[in-house]
Design a protein around this motif. Structure first.
Motif, PDB file in Angstrom:
ATOM      1  N   VAL A   1      -8.859  -8.921  -8.193  1.00 57.28           N
ATOM      2  CA  VAL A   1     -10.250  -8.209  -8.301  1.00 57.28           C
ATOM      3  C   VAL A   1     -11.173  -8.711  -7.287  1.00 57.28           C
ATOM      4  CG1 VAL A   1     -11.967  -7.984 -10.029  1.00 57.28           C
ATOM      5  CG2 VAL A   1      -9.598  -8.500 -10.687  1.00 57.28           C
ATOM      6  N   TYR A   2     -11.833  -7.694  -6.558  1.00 55.67           N
ATOM      7  CA  TYR A   2     -12.754  -7.876  -5.299  1.00 55.67           C
ATOM      8  C   TYR A   2     -14.185  -8.094  -6.237  1.00 55.67           C
ATOM      9  CZ  TYR A   2      -9.703  -6.555  -1.633  1.00 55.67           C
ATOM     10  OH  TYR A   2      -8.362  -6.554  -0.773  1.00 55.67           O
ATOM     11  N   ASP A   3     -14.900  -8.935  -5.613  1.00 60.83           N
ATOM     12  CA  ASP A   3     -16.305  -9.355  -6.068  1.00 60.83           C
ATOM     13  C   ASP A   3     -16.377  -9.019  -7.594  1.00 60.83           C
ATOM     14  OD1 ASP A   3     -16.434  -9.212  -3.367  1.00 60.83           O
ATOM     15  OD2 ASP A   3     -16.666  -6.915  -3.207  1.00 60.83           O
ATOM     16  N   GLY A   4     -15.437  -9.599  -8.519  1.00 58.22           N
ATOM     17  CA  GLY A   4     -15.581  -9.637  -9.751  1.00 58.22           C
ATOM     18  C   GLY A   4     -15.665  -8.064 -10.439  1.00 58.22           C
TER      19      GLY A   4
ATOM     20  N   ARG B   1     -10.740  -3.643  -9.425  1.00 60.46           N
ATOM     21  CA  ARG B   1      -9.374  -4.112  -9.642  1.00 60.46           C
ATOM     22  C   ARG B   1      -8.504  -3.430  -8.417  1.00 60.46           C
ATOM     23  NH1 ARG B   1      -6.106  -7.230 -11.907  1.00 60.46           N
ATOM     24  NH2 ARG B   1      -7.367  -8.074 -13.526  1.00 60.46           N
ATOM     25  N   ALA B   2      -8.027  -4.206  -7.401  1.00 63.84           N
ATOM     26  CA  ALA B   2      -7.050  -3.601  -6.596  1.00 63.84           C
ATOM     27  C   ALA B   2      -5.676  -3.629  -6.919  1.00 63.84           C
ATOM     28  CB  ALA B   2      -7.204  -4.058  -5.160  1.00 63.84           C
ATOM     29  N   VAL B   3      -5.218  -4.791  -7.590  1.00 62.97           N
ATOM     30  CA  VAL B   3      -3.618  -5.105  -7.786  1.00 62.97           C
ATOM     31  C   VAL B   3      -3.802  -5.591  -9.215  1.00 62.97           C
ATOM     32  CG1 VAL B   3      -1.610  -6.364  -7.301  1.00 62.97           C
ATOM     33  CG2 VAL B   3      -3.174  -5.659  -5.383  1.00 62.97           C
TER      34      VAL B   3
ATOM     35  N   GLY C   1       3.045   3.693  -1.207  1.00 63.95           N
ATOM     36  CA  GLY C   1       1.989   4.421  -2.324  1.00 63.95           C
ATOM     37  C   GLY C   1       0.777   4.940  -1.584  1.00 63.95           C
ATOM     38  N   PRO C   2       0.115   5.823  -2.245  1.00 67.51           N
ATOM     39  CA  PRO C   2      -0.987   6.622  -1.662  1.00 67.51           C
ATOM     40  C   PRO C   2      -2.115   5.625  -1.147  1.00 67.51           C
ATOM     41  CG  PRO C   2      -0.844   6.894  -3.850  1.00 67.51           C
ATOM     42  CD  PRO C   2       0.317   6.293  -3.519  1.00 67.51           C
ATOM     43  N   SER C   3      -3.035   6.251  -0.300  1.00 68.57           N
ATOM     44  CA  SER C   3      -4.342   5.169   0.059  1.00 68.57           C
ATOM     45  C   SER C   3      -4.794   4.780  -1.163  1.00 68.57           C
ATOM     46  CB  SER C   3      -5.150   6.299   1.245  1.00 68.57           C
ATOM     47  OG  SER C   3      -6.028   5.438   1.465  1.00 68.57           O
ATOM     48  N   GLY C   4      -5.241   3.523  -0.867  1.00 72.83           N
ATOM     49  CA  GLY C   4      -6.065   2.853  -1.772  1.00 72.83           C
ATOM     50  C   GLY C   4      -5.450   2.269  -3.054  1.00 72.83           C
TER      51      GLY C   4
ATOM     52  N   LYS D   1      -1.748  -1.880  -1.559  1.00 73.18           N
ATOM     53  CA  LYS D   1      -0.624  -2.329  -0.829  1.00 73.18           C
ATOM     54  C   LYS D   1      -0.893  -3.477   0.349  1.00 73.18           C
ATOM     55  CE  LYS D   1      -0.047   1.705   1.345  1.00 73.18           C
ATOM     56  NZ  LYS D   1      -0.927   2.561   0.537  1.00 73.18           N
ATOM     57  N   SER D   2      -2.054  -2.856   1.087  1.00 73.46           N
ATOM     58  CA  SER D   2      -2.609  -3.997   1.992  1.00 73.46           C
ATOM     59  C   SER D   2      -3.263  -5.318   1.308  1.00 73.46           C
ATOM     60  CB  SER D   2      -3.544  -3.467   2.831  1.00 73.46           C
ATOM     61  OG  SER D   2      -3.149  -2.390   3.646  1.00 73.46           O
ATOM     62  N   THR D   3      -3.903  -5.175   0.170  1.00 73.24           N
ATOM     63  CA  THR D   3      -4.381  -5.994  -0.529  1.00 73.24           C
ATOM     64  C   THR D   3      -3.246  -7.181  -0.989  1.00 73.24           C
ATOM     65  OG1 THR D   3      -6.010  -4.871  -1.418  1.00 73.24           O
ATOM     66  CG2 THR D   3      -5.617  -6.875  -2.458  1.00 73.24           C
TER      67      THR D   3
ATOM     68  N   THR E   1       3.914   0.780   3.966  1.00 70.45           N
ATOM     69  CA  THR E   1       3.412   2.219   4.381  1.00 70.45           C
ATOM     70  C   THR E   1       3.024   3.212   3.301  1.00 70.45           C
ATOM     71  OG1 THR E   1       4.637   4.008   5.609  1.00 70.45           O
ATOM     72  CG2 THR E   1       5.981   2.984   4.396  1.00 70.45           C
ATOM     73  N   HIS E   2       2.534   4.130   3.716  1.00 68.36           N
ATOM     74  CA  HIS E   2       2.116   5.401   2.803  1.00 68.36           C
ATOM     75  C   HIS E   2       3.193   6.679   2.855  1.00 68.36           C
ATOM     76  CE1 HIS E   2      -0.633   6.339   6.000  1.00 68.36           C
ATOM     77  NE2 HIS E   2      -0.016   7.643   5.772  1.00 68.36           N
ATOM     78  N   ASP E   3       4.089   6.264   3.990  1.00 69.66           N
ATOM     79  CA  ASP E   3       5.095   7.243   4.318  1.00 69.66           C
ATOM     80  C   ASP E   3       6.360   7.187   3.673  1.00 69.66           C
ATOM     81  OD1 ASP E   3       6.907   8.724   5.724  1.00 69.66           O
ATOM     82  OD2 ASP E   3       6.094   8.433   7.681  1.00 69.66           O
TER      83      ASP E   3
HETATM   84  N1  LIG Z   1     -12.716  -6.258   0.498  1.00 65.51           N
HETATM   85  C1  LIG Z   1     -12.766  -5.443  -0.247  1.00 65.51           C
HETATM   86  N2  LIG Z   1     -13.703  -5.251  -1.061  1.00 65.51           N
HETATM   87  C2  LIG Z   1     -13.993  -4.412  -2.176  1.00 65.51           C
HETATM   88  N3  LIG Z   1     -12.700  -3.605  -2.574  1.00 65.51           N
HETATM   89  C3  LIG Z   1     -11.805  -3.476  -1.593  1.00 65.51           C
HETATM   90  C4  LIG Z   1     -11.668  -4.416  -0.388  1.00 65.51           C
HETATM   91  N4  LIG Z   1     -10.708  -4.214   0.109  1.00 65.51           N
HETATM   92  C5  LIG Z   1     -10.056  -3.410  -0.645  1.00 65.51           C
HETATM   93  N5  LIG Z   1     -10.717  -2.806  -1.640  1.00 65.51           N
HETATM   94  C6  LIG Z   1     -10.226  -1.865  -2.467  1.00 65.51           C
HETATM   95  O1  LIG Z   1      -9.066  -2.256  -2.969  1.00 65.51           O
HETATM   96  C7  LIG Z   1      -8.321  -1.247  -3.478  1.00 65.51           C
HETATM   97  C8  LIG Z   1      -6.847  -1.165  -2.888  1.00 65.51           C
HETATM   98  O2  LIG Z   1      -7.262  -1.351  -1.290  1.00 65.51           O
HETATM   99  P1  LIG Z   1      -6.015  -1.344  -0.221  1.00 65.51           P
HETATM  100  O3  LIG Z   1      -6.471  -1.687   0.931  1.00 65.51           O
HETATM  101  O4  LIG Z   1      -5.134  -2.775  -0.615  1.00 65.51           O
HETATM  102  O5  LIG Z   1      -5.170  -0.221  -0.185  1.00 65.51           O
HETATM  103  P2  LIG Z   1      -3.965   0.274   0.524  1.00 65.51           P
HETATM  104  O6  LIG Z   1      -2.790   0.747  -0.388  1.00 65.51           O
HETATM  105  O7  LIG Z   1      -3.579  -0.571   1.479  1.00 65.51           O
HETATM  106  O8  LIG Z   1      -4.476   1.871   1.171  1.00 65.51           O
HETATM  107  P3  LIG Z   1      -4.139   2.505   2.299  1.00 65.51           P
HETATM  108  O9  LIG Z   1      -2.824   3.089   2.640  1.00 65.51           O
HETATM  109  O10 LIG Z   1      -5.543   3.399   2.710  1.00 65.51           O
HETATM  110  O11 LIG Z   1      -4.355   1.234   3.594  1.00 65.51           O
HETATM  111  C9  LIG Z   1      -9.186   0.221  -2.867  1.00 65.51           C
HETATM  112  O12 LIG Z   1      -9.727   0.749  -4.096  1.00 65.51           O
HETATM  113  C10 LIG Z   1      -9.988  -0.396  -2.145  1.00 65.51           C
HETATM  114  O13 LIG Z   1     -11.196   0.345  -1.900  1.00 65.51           O
END
Ligand SMILES: Nc1ncnc2c1ncn2[C@@H]1O[C@H](COP(=O)(O)OP(=O)(O)OP(=O)(O)O)[C@@H](O)[C@H]1O
Ligand SMILES: [Mg+2]
Length: 369
Positions: free
Chosen positions: A12-15, A18-20, A37-40, A43-45, A192-194
């Motif tokens: 959870v970013y900044d309380g 919820r990213a994961v 998976g799609p953007s956002g 995955k990166s988190t 990847t998103h591919d």
């Molecule tokens: N530093 C941050 N602060 C707040 N929210 C964040 C932060 N980094 C990512 N998020 C949010 O967390 C969610 C997941 O982001 P993440 O970067 O993990 O997605 P992703 O699957 O890697 O997407 P992409 O394919 O676009 O790279 C998104 O809703 C994003 O806006």
């Protein structure tokens, strides 16, 4: 040995954001696992939490059984390759690759051996004195991978490393990273998103949507037995078709009524579909499981109209419509289709998948055929 386990991991970013959510993943030693998976979708988190670049809000991260949540990134023995390569522009290729080792006070002779060795593996040994701005995108990407290799990490993490490359180079680098995985015999996690990258590279794929893992499995598991409509539509290209049909009983037989045509489910599927009698559901059929019927006869004929013809050489993608719904078929390149043509297709009903209209879960997952 490098087994990576995520146990109920959440972020959870900044309380607030919820990213994961409750990610449970086991990456076995030497396995190549792809998060897709799609953007956002998170995955990166997830990757950054494994690397230690992002704090873990919930759950446990273990490497070879050892709890890593509070271990500093430099002590995790993990190397990460980023999408933008993050090379130092003022340093040569050699210096870029040597930098991390120098910081860690590795002896000069050993640094040289490791850099030369990695450069040979990646075929950049002639470029060691160049600066990044004098390299092509593909070469920069190799330097970024080289910087990871020289560290001899337990685990390699890749965050969309190919997305800045043109289509042809992507295909080539994709194969090179797969071959690197075999040569180094290392544990790798690749984001990847591919879906094509995921299908071609992975031992195991983890499909994400909105921060939640939808399904984990081998590429063919996901292709053959998607657990829900999202995974079914995400894996495979062109994507699976979903036609809304009503399940009806007609003279003792179970029938799927599309409105313009009626088709009969395979005998293997009837039992599960009986529960849906009188209701609508999604009939899922892949473009490669639709057969063109030049002289239609017999059962399960779908009358359709051609809306777009895309000849690709090896095959032709045909966009089609019923009266109300759209679908896509992959056909032999030998037919001369044209727009507005009335055609007939027959679905391979044994390959069909069915999804609940409301919760979109697969109705027949893991059913025998
Ligand atoms: N530093 C941050 N602060 C707040 N929210 C964040 C932060 N980094 C990512 N998020 C949010 O967390 C969610 C997941 O982001 P993440 O970067 O993990 O997605 P992703 O699957 O890697 O997407 P992409 O394919 O676009 O790279 C998104 O809703 C994003 O806006
Ligand atoms: Mg990302």
């Amino acid at each position: 040995m490098a087994k990576v386990e995520l146990i109920g991991i959440g972020k959870v970013y900044d309380g607030a954001v919820r990213a994961v959510d409750n990610a449970n993943i086991v990456v076995e030693d030497k396995e190549f696992v792809v998060f897709v998976g799609p953007s956002g979708c998170g995955k990166s988190t997830t990757l950054r939490m494994i690397a230690g670049l992002e704090e873990i809000t919930e759950g446990e991260l273990r490497i070879d059984g050892e709890l890593m949540n509070e271990v500093a990134p430099k002590d995790r023995n993990i190397a990460m390759v980023f999408q933008n390569y993050a090379l130092y522009p003022h340093m040569t290729v050699y210096e870029n690759m040597a930098f991390g080792l120098r910081i860690n006070k590795v002896p000069k002779k050993e640094i040289d051996e490791r850099v030369q060795n990695a450069a040979k593996i990646l075929d950049i040994d002639k470029l060691l004195e160049r600066k990044p701005k004098h390299l092509s995108g593909g070469q920069r990407q190799r330097v970024a991978v080289g910087r990871a290799i020289v560290r001899n990490p337990k685990v390699f993490l890749f965050d969309e490393p190919l997305s800045n490359l043109d289509a042809k180079l992507r295909v080539q680098m994709r194969a090179e990273i797969s071959s690197l995985h075999h040569r180094l015999n290392a544990t790798m996690i690749y984001v990847t998103h591919d879906q094509v990258e995921a299908m071609t590279m992975a031992d195991k794929i983890v499909v994400y949507k909105d921060g939640k893992i939808q399904q984990t499995g081998t590429p063919l598991d996901l292709y053959n037995n998607p657990c829900n409509k999202f995974v079914a539509g995400f894996i495979g290209s062109p994507p699976m078709n979903f036609l809304l049909v009503r399940v009806i009983e007609d003279g003792g037989s179970l029938i799927l009524d599309e409105g313009t045509f009626k088709i009969k489910p395979s005998q293997w599927h009837i039992e599960a579909l009986k529960n849906y009698t009188g209701h609508e559901l999604y009939f899922g059929i892949r473009p490669e499981d639709l057969r063109y019927a030049e002289n239609p006869a017999g059962e399960n004929i779908m009358p359709l109209t051609v809306t777009v013809v895309e000849p690709l050489g090896a095959d032709t993608t045909l966009w089609l419509s019923t009266n109300t719904q759209k679908l896509v078929a992959r056909t032999e390149p030998t037919h001369n289709f044209y727009v507005d043509q009335n055609v007939h297709f027959v679905p391979d009903m044994e390959k069909a998948r069915y999804f609940d209209k409301d919760n979109e879960f697969a109705i027949l997952q893991n059913a025998e055929k």
